[in-house]
Design a protein around this motif. Structure first.
Motif, PDB file in Angstrom:
ATOM      1  N   PHE A 136      80.177  19.146  66.142  1.00 17.10           N
ATOM      2  CA  PHE A 136      79.415  17.947  66.458  1.00 17.10           C
ATOM      3  C   PHE A 136      78.080  18.222  67.164  1.00 17.10           C
ATOM      4  O   PHE A 136      77.144  17.441  67.021  1.00 17.10           O
ATOM      5  CB  PHE A 136      80.257  17.011  67.347  1.00 17.10           C
ATOM      6  CG  PHE A 136      81.469  16.462  66.666  1.00 17.10           C
ATOM      7  CD1 PHE A 136      81.380  15.386  65.804  1.00 17.10           C
ATOM      8  CD2 PHE A 136      82.716  17.042  66.862  1.00 17.10           C
ATOM      9  CE1 PHE A 136      82.493  14.870  65.172  1.00 17.10           C
ATOM     10  CE2 PHE A 136      83.838  16.544  66.226  1.00 17.10           C
ATOM     11  CZ  PHE A 136      83.736  15.465  65.379  1.00 17.10           C
ATOM     12  N   VAL A 137      78.000  19.294  67.918  1.00 16.58           N
ATOM     13  CA  VAL A 137      76.796  19.548  68.702  1.00 16.58           C
ATOM     14  C   VAL A 137      75.871  20.534  68.002  1.00 16.58           C
ATOM     15  O   VAL A 137      74.676  20.262  67.812  1.00 16.58           O
ATOM     16  CB  VAL A 137      77.157  20.071  70.108  1.00 16.58           C
ATOM     17  CG1 VAL A 137      75.889  20.282  70.938  1.00 16.58           C
ATOM     18  CG2 VAL A 137      78.099  19.099  70.816  1.00 16.58           C
ATOM     19  N   PHE A 138      76.396  21.672  67.610  1.00 18.14           N
ATOM     20  CA  PHE A 138      75.573  22.718  67.009  1.00 18.14           C
ATOM     21  C   PHE A 138      74.722  22.220  65.827  1.00 18.14           C
ATOM     22  O   PHE A 138      73.534  22.551  65.735  1.00 18.14           O
ATOM     23  CB  PHE A 138      76.461  23.891  66.566  1.00 18.14           C
ATOM     24  CG  PHE A 138      75.709  25.015  65.917  1.00 18.14           C
ATOM     25  CD1 PHE A 138      75.057  25.974  66.680  1.00 18.14           C
ATOM     26  CD2 PHE A 138      75.632  25.115  64.527  1.00 18.14           C
ATOM     27  CE1 PHE A 138      74.349  27.006  66.080  1.00 18.14           C
ATOM     28  CE2 PHE A 138      74.928  26.138  63.917  1.00 18.14           C
ATOM     29  CZ  PHE A 138      74.286  27.093  64.698  1.00 18.14           C
ATOM     30  N   PRO A 139      75.280  21.386  64.914  1.00 17.87           N
ATOM     31  CA  PRO A 139      74.471  20.970  63.752  1.00 17.87           C
ATOM     32  C   PRO A 139      73.220  20.175  64.103  1.00 17.87           C
ATOM     33  O   PRO A 139      72.284  20.112  63.293  1.00 17.87           O
ATOM     34  CB  PRO A 139      75.447  20.117  62.931  1.00 17.87           C
ATOM     35  CG  PRO A 139      76.806  20.590  63.342  1.00 17.87           C
ATOM     36  CD  PRO A 139      76.677  20.919  64.792  1.00 17.87           C
ATOM     37  N   VAL A 140      73.164  19.537  65.265  1.00 16.47           N
ATOM     38  CA  VAL A 140      71.993  18.707  65.602  1.00 16.47           C
ATOM     39  C   VAL A 140      71.044  19.394  66.581  1.00 16.47           C
ATOM     40  O   VAL A 140      70.035  18.809  66.980  1.00 16.47           O
ATOM     41  CB  VAL A 140      72.425  17.339  66.181  1.00 16.47           C
ATOM     42  CG1 VAL A 140      73.196  16.552  65.153  1.00 16.47           C
ATOM     43  CG2 VAL A 140      73.251  17.513  67.453  1.00 16.47           C
ATOM     44  N   LEU A 141      71.342  20.642  66.963  1.00 18.86           N
ATOM     45  CA  LEU A 141      70.466  21.374  67.871  1.00 18.86           C
ATOM     46  C   LEU A 141      69.368  22.097  67.092  1.00 18.86           C
ATOM     47  O   LEU A 141      69.592  22.580  65.984  1.00 18.86           O
ATOM     48  CB  LEU A 141      71.262  22.402  68.684  1.00 18.86           C
ATOM     49  CG  LEU A 141      72.325  21.851  69.633  1.00 18.86           C
ATOM     50  CD1 LEU A 141      73.054  22.991  70.325  1.00 18.86           C
ATOM     51  CD2 LEU A 141      71.705  20.922  70.658  1.00 18.86           C
ATOM     52  N   ASN A 187      71.679  11.293  71.328  1.00 21.73           N
ATOM     53  CA  ASN A 187      72.579  10.416  70.574  1.00 21.73           C
ATOM     54  C   ASN A 187      74.029  10.887  70.618  1.00 21.73           C
ATOM     55  O   ASN A 187      74.870  10.395  69.875  1.00 21.73           O
ATOM     56  CB  ASN A 187      72.109  10.281  69.126  1.00 21.73           C
ATOM     57  CG  ASN A 187      71.885  11.629  68.454  1.00 21.73           C
ATOM     58  OD1 ASN A 187      72.063  12.679  69.076  1.00 21.73           O
ATOM     59  ND2 ASN A 187      71.476  11.602  67.196  1.00 21.73           N
ATOM     60  N   LEU A 188      74.308  11.855  71.502  1.00 21.93           N
ATOM     61  CA  LEU A 188      75.679  12.270  71.768  1.00 21.93           C
ATOM     62  C   LEU A 188      76.020  11.921  73.213  1.00 21.93           C
ATOM     63  O   LEU A 188      75.127  11.902  74.071  1.00 21.93           O
ATOM     64  CB  LEU A 188      75.837  13.781  71.555  1.00 21.93           C
ATOM     65  CG  LEU A 188      75.728  14.295  70.121  1.00 21.93           C
ATOM     66  CD1 LEU A 188      75.793  15.821  70.106  1.00 21.93           C
ATOM     67  CD2 LEU A 188      76.819  13.718  69.242  1.00 21.93           C
TER      68      LEU A 188
END
Length: 700
Positions: A136-141, A187-188
């Motif tokens: 969930f986090v890595f793909p949007v960094l 957005n998280l």
């Protein structure tokens, strides 16, 4: 360097007064009698308030300094001296804010809600967090390196970033490090729940930036992270518009919103222990040296609001839920127009439901006898039934006019979206007058009836926003009074056409005559006091900072007029000064709901007049905005407004009283000798009971 002494004993500086207001908000976060999750929310509000203050007020003072402006304001401060004092006071407030955070974190832990350092998690918990990060986090960094081929990326205002200092594997540690930044996704959820420890019912949370820091190596393969440090930049958020030269105001504002992203840096917040190399990189890039704030804790506490609101359960740590009552006058009928032909109706939000306004407009949109609907829109909620009703009315062939204020600060993008939606539906959308914000809150419905056209009007002290109507205290007047209806028509003609300023029958309208009308009303009270007639002024508002208005109140006080001011926020007037303001009291109420209503009472020799208004007594409201002040003619409704004022004046739980030295103290602290015998009176709690049972009375 010591704080400069107050240079003018007559007035309180506007910005320093605002800081004292935000301190009162902080006191609510510190109050042990306030439910714990509500205290958390107040602590979040302190942060968001300070963000806006820095991005607007401090940014403006900084611009004055850059331009070489050194003139003193009417309170005796130069921009340089004022900025120095602001930074010292806000610095102390931030320290107190984080001390409060630590206290609240301990209290939350006792309730089983624990914010944990990532290093303190068990090996099992860390392992269970890995899938959340990678899925969930890595793909949007997005790691953004800064070097000769890649210039410094745009850093958005009030967003959290990580400054990453790196060495290449095998490099000499003494060599100059590499540098990159990573934006923490907004957005998280900032507070990430961790799987529970074995045999534990407690909920643990880590902050998103700490989770990213723990996995930072995954973003920089082949490099060794030396340090990972959170930071946040505040930019100047004011729009600079050339309205005269703008062919399309909507397009011009859209351009300015894009330019806002590059607003000049005002404040840089960094976590305590920030890597020196990374800090120099940021200071050089942002050309900021003085206003670098070191934070001993998580940067930006606004996430606490989202945490408190989204947390399931724990209702014992919240205020009891308030269910607004539907106004009794409308509760047993679907015919709003029939009710208003017989009598006026006053609503008091959030204790009474805002749905009455929405339902009134919805009925007007469907009624075949309604010919036209005209309305001002300043701040509208994200999913507005108001906008849907206006669009439905236009699609049904009615004449619908919406005066949309595109320049409502920080709501510009939302208002642009609603303006376009209304235009598509066939509404006439007007963006107000050049150089003036439209801040008046008014709705006009024109209906064909047997005896001719009749006007129905709603005038309010708050925005047509169903979300804030649950959080702000505001009053609204429904009426079919012909004089108010005629003034309402003329006001809309002025806002949409070329009508010359009008000789109003009932209204006071800024910027043309409201200030003059208020001055006349104040002077009349002074004349009555001098003649031995009954005289009194009670004014409830958000802010009082207009110098001439303050001086007029001083004049009335010298004439012997008792003056009670209920000012939630900024107040530049000093009460209780011998020979100047002996008869003036100032109180501020900060409680569960944001006190937002503007109500003005003038004794008028024993025949009281009461007005409700959209305007505070500030320079911008009286001279640079379209504002409205409307009298309440119905004696019963006047009594209701007087009762609302009485509630505030009698509050001895959440009221703070302004002393002549500029400090605020709780009413109970001011009257220590009487405190033991004082029956607690909390105005907002009393208002709930009064509205529910309609136990209105007009006594002081």
């Amino acid at each position: 360097m010591q704080e400069p002494k107050m240079t003018n004993a007559v007035y309180i500086n506007r910005d320093l007064s605002w800081i004292e207001f935000n301190r009162r908000v902080l006191e609510e976060a510190q109050d042990p009698t306030t439910p714990l999750l509500e205290r958390i929310k107040f602590l979040s509000i302190v942060s968001t308030n300070l963000d806006e203050f820095m991005s607007v007020r401090v940014a403006g003072i900084t611009d004055q300094l850059k331009a070489g402006y050194a003139k003193k304001d009417f309170t005796g401060y130069t921009p340089e001296g004022l900025l120095r004092r602001i930074m010292k006071r806000t610095g102390k407030m931030v320290q107190e804010q984080y001390k409060t955070l630590r206290e609240l974190s301990r209290a939350l832990a006792k309730e089983g809600l624990i914010f944990t350092d990532y290093d303190d998690l068990t090996a099992s918990q860390k392992k269970q967090m890995d899938p959340y990060f990678h899925d969930f986090v890595f793909p949007v960094l997005t790691p953004m390196a800064v070097d000769q081929s890649r210039p410094f990326p745009l850093v958005h205002s009030l967003h959290l970033y990580l400054a990453v200092t790196l060495l290449r594997e095998g490099d000499d540690p003494e060599e100059e490090p590499y540098f990159a930044i990573v934006q923490v996704p907004s957005n998280l959820p900032r507070a990430v729940q961790v799987p529970s420890r074995a045999n534990s019912a407690k909920r643990e949370y880590v902050l998103l930036e700490d989770l990213i820091e723990e996995h930072i190596q995954s973003l920089f393969a082949g490099y060794i992270p030396v340090s990972v440090d959170p930071f946040r930049l505040t930019r100047n958020a004011d729009l600079t518009l050339d309205e005269e030269g703008a062919e399309d105001l909507l397009e011009e504002i859209e351009k300015e919103l894009k330019r806002r992203r590059w607003g000049s840096p005002v404040r840089l917040e960094v976590r305590k222990g920030f890597h020196p190399y990374a800090l120099e990189m940021l200071k050089e890039e942002f050309e900021i040296e003085d206003n670098v704030i070191e934070i001993d804790g998580p940067i930006d506490l606004s996430y606490l609001m989202r945490f408190a609101l989204a947390l399931p359960g724990f209702d014992h740590l919240r205020y009891p839920k308030l269910e607004p009552v539907y106004p009794r006058e409308f509760d047993e009928t679907d015919d709003f127009f029939g009710v208003l032909r017989a009598r006026d109706v006053l609503t008091y939000h959030p204790y009474e439901s805002f749905e009455a306004v929405s339902d009134f407009l919805d009925q007007a949109s469907e009624d075949p006898q309604v010919m036209a609907i005209k309305m001002t829109l300043y701040r509208v909620s994200g999913n507005s039934s108001i906008v849907r009703s206006l669009a439905k009315a236009a699609e049904a062939g009615k004449q619908v006019t919406a005066v949309v204020e595109l320049k409502a600060r920080f709501d510009e993008e939302r208002n642009i979206a609603w303006a376009r939606q209304l235009e598509k539906a066939g509404c006439h959308v007007v963006y107000g007058l050049v150089g003036l914000k439209t801040h008046a809150k008014i709705l006009l419905v024109v209906r064909q009836e047997q005896d001719g056209l009749r006007r129905y009007v709603h005038v309010g002290t708050g925005n047509y926003n169903d979300n804030t109507a649950r959080l702000y205290t505001d009053v609204g007047l429904f009426t079919s009074h012909p004089v108010i209806g005629e003034d309402a028509s003329v006001l809309f003609n002025e806002m949409t056409g070329y009508s010359a300023p009008h000789d109003w029958q009932a209204f006071g309208v800024a910027p043309t005559d409201m200030k003059t009308k208020l001055f006349e009303l104040i002077a009349r009270e002074a004349d009555n006091a001098a003649a031995g007639k009954p005289a009194r002024i009670i004014a409830k508002m958000n802010s009082l900072s207009h110098q001439e208005m303050v001086d007029k109140l001083y004049d009335a006080s010298r004439a012997g007029v008792p003056i009670d001011l209920i000012v939630r926020g900024v107040c530049c007037l000093k009460p209780g000064v011998a020979g100047r303001s002996d008869t003036i009291t100032v109180r501020s109420i900060v409680d569960r709901f944001l006190e937002h209503s503007r109500i003005f009472y003038f004794e008028n020799g024993g025949d009281p007049q009461v007005w409700l208004s959209s305007a505070d007594w500030m320079t911008r409201n009286l001279t640079r905005r379209i504002e409205l002040m409307c009298p309440v003619f119905d004696p019963h409704l006047r009594d209701m407004l007087i009762q609302i004022l009485r509630l505030s004046l009698n509050d001895n739980v959440k009221a703070r009283v302004l002393l002549s030295n500029g400090q605020y103290v709780r009413e109970s602290e001011r009257a220590e000798a009487q405190a033991a015998a004082m029956t607690p009176f909390r105005s907002q709690f009393e208002a709930m009971d009064i509205v529910t049972w309609k136990k209105w009375r007009a006594t002081f």
